[in-house]
Write an enzyme that holds these catalytic residues in place. Structure first.
Site, PDB file in Angstrom:
ATOM      1  N   ASP A   1       5.293   0.723  11.869  1.00  9.06           N
ATOM      2  CA  ASP A   1       4.078   0.062  11.378  1.00  9.06           C
ATOM      3  C   ASP A   1       3.979  -1.400  11.815  1.00  9.06           C
ATOM      4  O   ASP A   1       2.980  -2.068  11.526  1.00  9.06           O
ATOM      5  CB  ASP A   1       3.990   0.163   9.846  1.00  9.06           C
TER       6      ASP A   1
ATOM      7  N   CYS B   1      -4.415  13.262  13.598  1.00  2.86           N
ATOM      8  CA  CYS B   1      -4.428  11.849  13.223  1.00  2.86           C
ATOM      9  C   CYS B   1      -4.384  11.040  14.507  1.00  2.86           C
ATOM     10  O   CYS B   1      -3.848  11.501  15.515  1.00  2.86           O
ATOM     11  CB  CYS B   1      -3.196  11.570  12.368  1.00  2.86           C
TER      12      CYS B   1
ATOM     13  N   ARG C   1       1.475  14.606  13.257  1.00  2.00           N
ATOM     14  CA  ARG C   1       1.827  14.422  11.855  1.00  2.00           C
ATOM     15  C   ARG C   1       1.734  15.692  11.001  1.00  2.00           C
ATOM     16  O   ARG C   1       0.956  15.762  10.043  1.00  2.00           O
ATOM     17  CB  ARG C   1       0.980  13.300  11.239  1.00  2.00           C
TER      18      ARG C   1
ATOM     19  N   ARG D   1      -8.332  -0.622   5.194  1.00  2.00           N
ATOM     20  CA  ARG D   1      -7.481   0.388   4.558  1.00  2.00           C
ATOM     21  C   ARG D   1      -6.122  -0.198   4.181  1.00  2.00           C
ATOM     22  O   ARG D   1      -5.457   0.321   3.286  1.00  2.00           O
ATOM     23  CB  ARG D   1      -7.249   1.571   5.507  1.00  2.00           C
TER      24      ARG D   1
ATOM     25  N   LYS E   1       0.832  -1.214   0.000  1.00  2.00           N
ATOM     26  CA  LYS E   1       0.000   0.000   0.000  1.00  2.00           C
ATOM     27  C   LYS E   1       0.860   1.255   0.000  1.00  2.00           C
ATOM     28  O   LYS E   1       0.632   2.183  -0.776  1.00  2.00           O
ATOM     29  CB  LYS E   1      -0.900  -0.012   1.240  1.00  2.00           C
ATOM     30  N   ASN E   2       1.862   1.280   0.877  1.00  2.00           N
ATOM     31  CA  ASN E   2       2.627   2.518   1.036  1.00  2.00           C
ATOM     32  C   ASN E   2       3.628   2.750  -0.084  1.00  2.00           C
ATOM     33  O   ASN E   2       4.238   3.822  -0.162  1.00  2.00           O
ATOM     34  CB  ASN E   2       3.309   2.559   2.405  1.00  2.00           C
TER      35      ASN E   2
HETATM   36  C1  EPZ Z   1       4.601   6.940   6.155  1.00  2.30           C
HETATM   37  O1  EPZ Z   1       3.882   8.036   6.709  1.00  2.30           O
HETATM   38  C2  EPZ Z   1       3.638   5.780   6.112  1.00  2.30           C
HETATM   39  N1  EPZ Z   1       2.514   6.117   5.266  1.00  2.30           N
HETATM   40  C3  EPZ Z   1       3.187   5.419   7.524  1.00  2.30           C
HETATM   41  O2  EPZ Z   1       2.371   4.267   7.447  1.00  2.30           O
HETATM   42  C4  EPZ Z   1       4.414   5.105   8.366  1.00  2.30           C
HETATM   43  O3  EPZ Z   1       4.013   4.869   9.694  1.00  2.30           O
HETATM   44  C5  EPZ Z   1       5.402   6.274   8.328  1.00  2.30           C
HETATM   45  O4  EPZ Z   1       5.728   6.601   6.948  1.00  2.30           O
HETATM   46  C6  EPZ Z   1       6.702   6.008   9.066  1.00  2.30           C
HETATM   47  O5  EPZ Z   1       7.345   4.906   8.506  1.00  2.30           O
HETATM   48  C7  EPZ Z   1       2.623   6.052   3.949  1.00  2.30           C
HETATM   49  O6  EPZ Z   1       3.651   5.704   3.395  1.00  2.30           O
HETATM   50  C8  EPZ Z   1       1.416   6.387   3.146  1.00  2.30           C
HETATM   51  P1  EPZ Z   1       6.802  10.301   8.047  1.00  2.30           P
HETATM   52  P2  EPZ Z   1       4.460   9.503   6.635  1.00  2.30           P
HETATM   53  O7  EPZ Z   1       6.694  11.589   7.304  1.00  2.30           O
HETATM   54  O8  EPZ Z   1       5.232   9.658   5.380  1.00  2.30           O
HETATM   55  C9  EPZ Z   1       7.136  13.638  11.474  1.00  2.30           C
HETATM   56  C10 EPZ Z   1       0.506   2.906   7.964  1.00  2.30           C
HETATM   57  O9  EPZ Z   1       0.076   2.375   9.026  1.00  2.30           O
HETATM   58  N2  EPZ Z   1       6.977  14.638  10.388  1.00  2.30           N
HETATM   59  O10 EPZ Z   1       7.969   9.425   7.765  1.00  2.30           O
HETATM   60  O11 EPZ Z   1       3.354  10.441   6.911  1.00  2.30           O
HETATM   61  C11 EPZ Z   1       5.864  12.808  11.652  1.00  2.30           C
HETATM   62  O12 EPZ Z   1       4.914  13.480  12.444  1.00  2.30           O
HETATM   63  C12 EPZ Z   1       1.023   4.333   7.948  1.00  2.30           C
HETATM   64  O13 EPZ Z   1       0.515   2.319   6.878  1.00  2.30           O
HETATM   65  C13 EPZ Z   1       7.057  15.979  10.691  1.00  2.30           C
HETATM   66  O14 EPZ Z   1       7.248  16.382  11.847  1.00  2.30           O
HETATM   67  O15 EPZ Z   1       5.457   9.475   7.879  1.00  2.30           O
HETATM   68  C14 EPZ Z   1       6.417  11.565  12.292  1.00  2.30           C
HETATM   69  O16 EPZ Z   1       6.600  11.788  13.655  1.00  2.30           O
HETATM   70  C15 EPZ Z   1       0.785   5.067   9.225  1.00  2.30           C
HETATM   71  N3  EPZ Z   1       6.911  16.892   9.671  1.00  2.30           N
HETATM   72  C16 EPZ Z   1       7.787  11.396  11.618  1.00  2.30           C
HETATM   73  O17 EPZ Z   1       8.108  12.704  11.083  1.00  2.30           O
HETATM   74  C17 EPZ Z   1       6.696  16.509   8.382  1.00  2.30           C
HETATM   75  O18 EPZ Z   1       6.569  17.364   7.508  1.00  2.30           O
HETATM   76  C18 EPZ Z   1       7.838  10.396  10.460  1.00  2.30           C
HETATM   77  O19 EPZ Z   1       6.733  10.615   9.598  1.00  2.30           O
HETATM   78  C19 EPZ Z   1       6.637  15.140   8.085  1.00  2.30           C
HETATM   79  C20 EPZ Z   1       6.781  14.206   9.113  1.00  2.30           C
END
Ligand code: EPZ
Length: 426
Positions: free
Chosen positions: A314, A124, A129, A406, A22-23
């Site tokens: 995850d 969320c 996030r 999902r 999915k991701n």
């Molecule tokens: C991706 O989310 C995945 N989703 C998530 O999977 C996964 O948990 C996550 O990466 C971490 O591996 C998809 O790929 C669609 P991040 P993403 O930006 O890209 C902070 C699932 O269950 N951050 O790597 O949104 C954020 O809050 C889902 O399938 C900022 O502060 O995650 C988090 O603490 C849930 N500012 C950390 O970074 C930003 O602009 C990592 O988030 C962006 C992120």
């Protein structure tokens, strides 16, 4: 609303075909906006999130053809997407609220159409996030960004241009958004401290097949040489490493033995070693991975979530369910999201002994979880309850199954085929 009923206590044995990730699929779909050619993705999982993004792409002017039968049976679908013209540049609140990954259209829209209006995703269940890292990176590439009416209004009237972007923290989504935007920028954008998740690598490989010039794929610095135009291509989506890890833990928690068809060990990173220490043997074959307990016992191990190749957030909830049944204690520390322990009170209702202290959870394993009526607030938390239910004595009723839908394709069919007593109640 659908519910799932599970009667636990049966070891799972047999084969499970791992679906496309999915991701990986979501950013790959967004990449179709970068070209007027046709992007053909195969091994697409059949999931609600995929349909949500397909809906958004159609609103932006993408022609979509979905073919469920092309690869036959359970082998995934084929999706053809052609964005001959981008007719709209707005990702509305109704869609982004449903699925945060909708923000992945921001980079491609800016790069191709020079503008984008994307709703801020809002809160969320697993953490705040924010998307500040995405926005700062796009500004560094020359975009003008304004936050107004709950929307990001982004403009790049003179196009995007190369710059060095040093990510302050590893973000999968920001790396993907910036990488897509960078492919059409003038000059040589560099992404430093980029995410190295296999989904990012899959996206980079597809972009290269579309004509992008990217060096450093798989590493933490991606150097892009912007090109004037990308074309269409065909790309097969990688197998879902989180689904793989989840079913590996299903084999372990039930004391069964599963063959995870199509699964790839190199995508699991630290998961293999953590599971080995916990008493789970994972062996590779040309068909995928074989998983069973090494000597019949599960042992408590300490786990900390980290960006790839560390242990993925995850799989944290699923690991906690596994550890709840192991011999000894396990300290599970979540470093990626600040509120990702929503499964703890539900696992406790099934008899798990877990204490949360800040970002860490102390799990004292014990035999004999018991079935209960439970619910969860996100995808991975839900599936951790499924794992606990498979091992528990008696019946578990899982509410809010839409979270599972999902991210897990036909979860009840896949588990039932391996001996689980599981059914969906409509
Ligand atoms: C991706 O989310 C995945 N989703 C998530 O999977 C996964 O948990 C996550 O990466 C971490 O591996 C998809 O790929 C669609 P991040 P993403 O930006 O890209 C902070 C699932 O269950 N951050 O790597 O949104 C954020 O809050 C889902 O399938 C900022 O502060 O995650 C988090 O603490 C849930 N500012 C950390 O970074 C930003 O602009 C990592 O988030 C962006 C992120």
């Amino acid at each position: 609303m659908d519910r799932i009923r599970i009667r636990g206590g049966r070891p799972l044995t047999g084969e499970i075909a791992i679906s496309g990730a999915k991701n990986a699929a979501l950013p790959l779909m967004a990449a179709c906006l970068l070209t007027d050619g046709t992007l053909r993705l195969s091994n697409l999982p059949h999931l609600v999130d995929i349909a949500t993004l397909a809906n958004l792409l159609v609103q932006l002017g993408v022609e979509i053809r979905m073919n469920g039968a092309a690869e036959g049976g359970h082998a995934g679908r084929v999706l053809e997407m052609t964005a001959r013209r981008v007719t709209d540049t707005r990702a509305p609140y109704e869609l982004v609220r449903k699925m945060r990954a909708s923000v992945l259209v921001l980079g491609p829209l800016l790069a191709r159409a020079g503008r984008a209006e994307v709703s801020l995703p809002g809160g969320c269940a697993i953490g705040t996030r924010p998307i500040d890292v995405h926005l700062k990176g796009l500004e560094a590439l020359g975009a003008e960004i304004e936050l107004r009416d709950g929307y990001v209004h982004a403009r790049a009237p003179r196009g995007l241009r190369g710059a060095e972007i040093v990510f302050p923290a590893v973000s999968v989504g920001a790396t993907e958004n910036l990488l897509m935007a960078a492919t059409l920028a003038a000059g040589e954008p560099r992404l430093v401290n980029a995410a190295r998740e296999p989904e990012v690598t899959d996206l980079a490989q597809c972009l290269i097949a579309m004509g992008a010039r990217i060096e450093g794929v798989g590493g933490d610095t991606l150097v892009v040489e912007g090109v004037g135009r990308l074309g269409g291509t065909e790309h097969r989506i990688i197998p879902d490493r989180i689904e793989t890890g989840t079913y590996a833990m299903a084999a372990a928690i039930t004391g069964g033995a599963l063959d995870l068809l199509g699964a790839r060990a190199e995508h699991l990173g630290a998961v293999i070693e953590v599971l080995r220490q916990a008493g789970v043997a994972i062996t590779e074959s040309d068909r995928g991975l074989h998983v069973e307990r090494a000597d019949g016992r599960l042992r408590g191990v300490d786990v900390m979530t980290e960006p790839f190749p560390g242990f993925p957030t995850d799989l944290q909830a699923q690991m906690m369910a596994l550890m709840a049944t192991a011999e000894g204690a396990s300290m599970i520390t979540e470093t990626i999201f600040e509120n990702r322990f929503m499964h703890v009170p539900e696992l406790a209702r099934m008899g798990a002994d877990i204490n949360v202290h800040g970002a860490s959870a102390m799990v004292r394993g014990r035999p004999g979880l018991t079935g209960a009526e439970v619910m969860a607030t996100d995808l991975r938390a839900s599936v951790s309850l499924v794992l606990a239910a498979l091992a528990a004595e008696g019946e578990t009723l899982l509410n809010r199954v839409y979270h599972l839908d999902r991210g897990y394709e036909r979860v009840e069919d896949k588990l039932a085929a391996c001996g689980a007593e599981i059914e969906r109640i409509k």
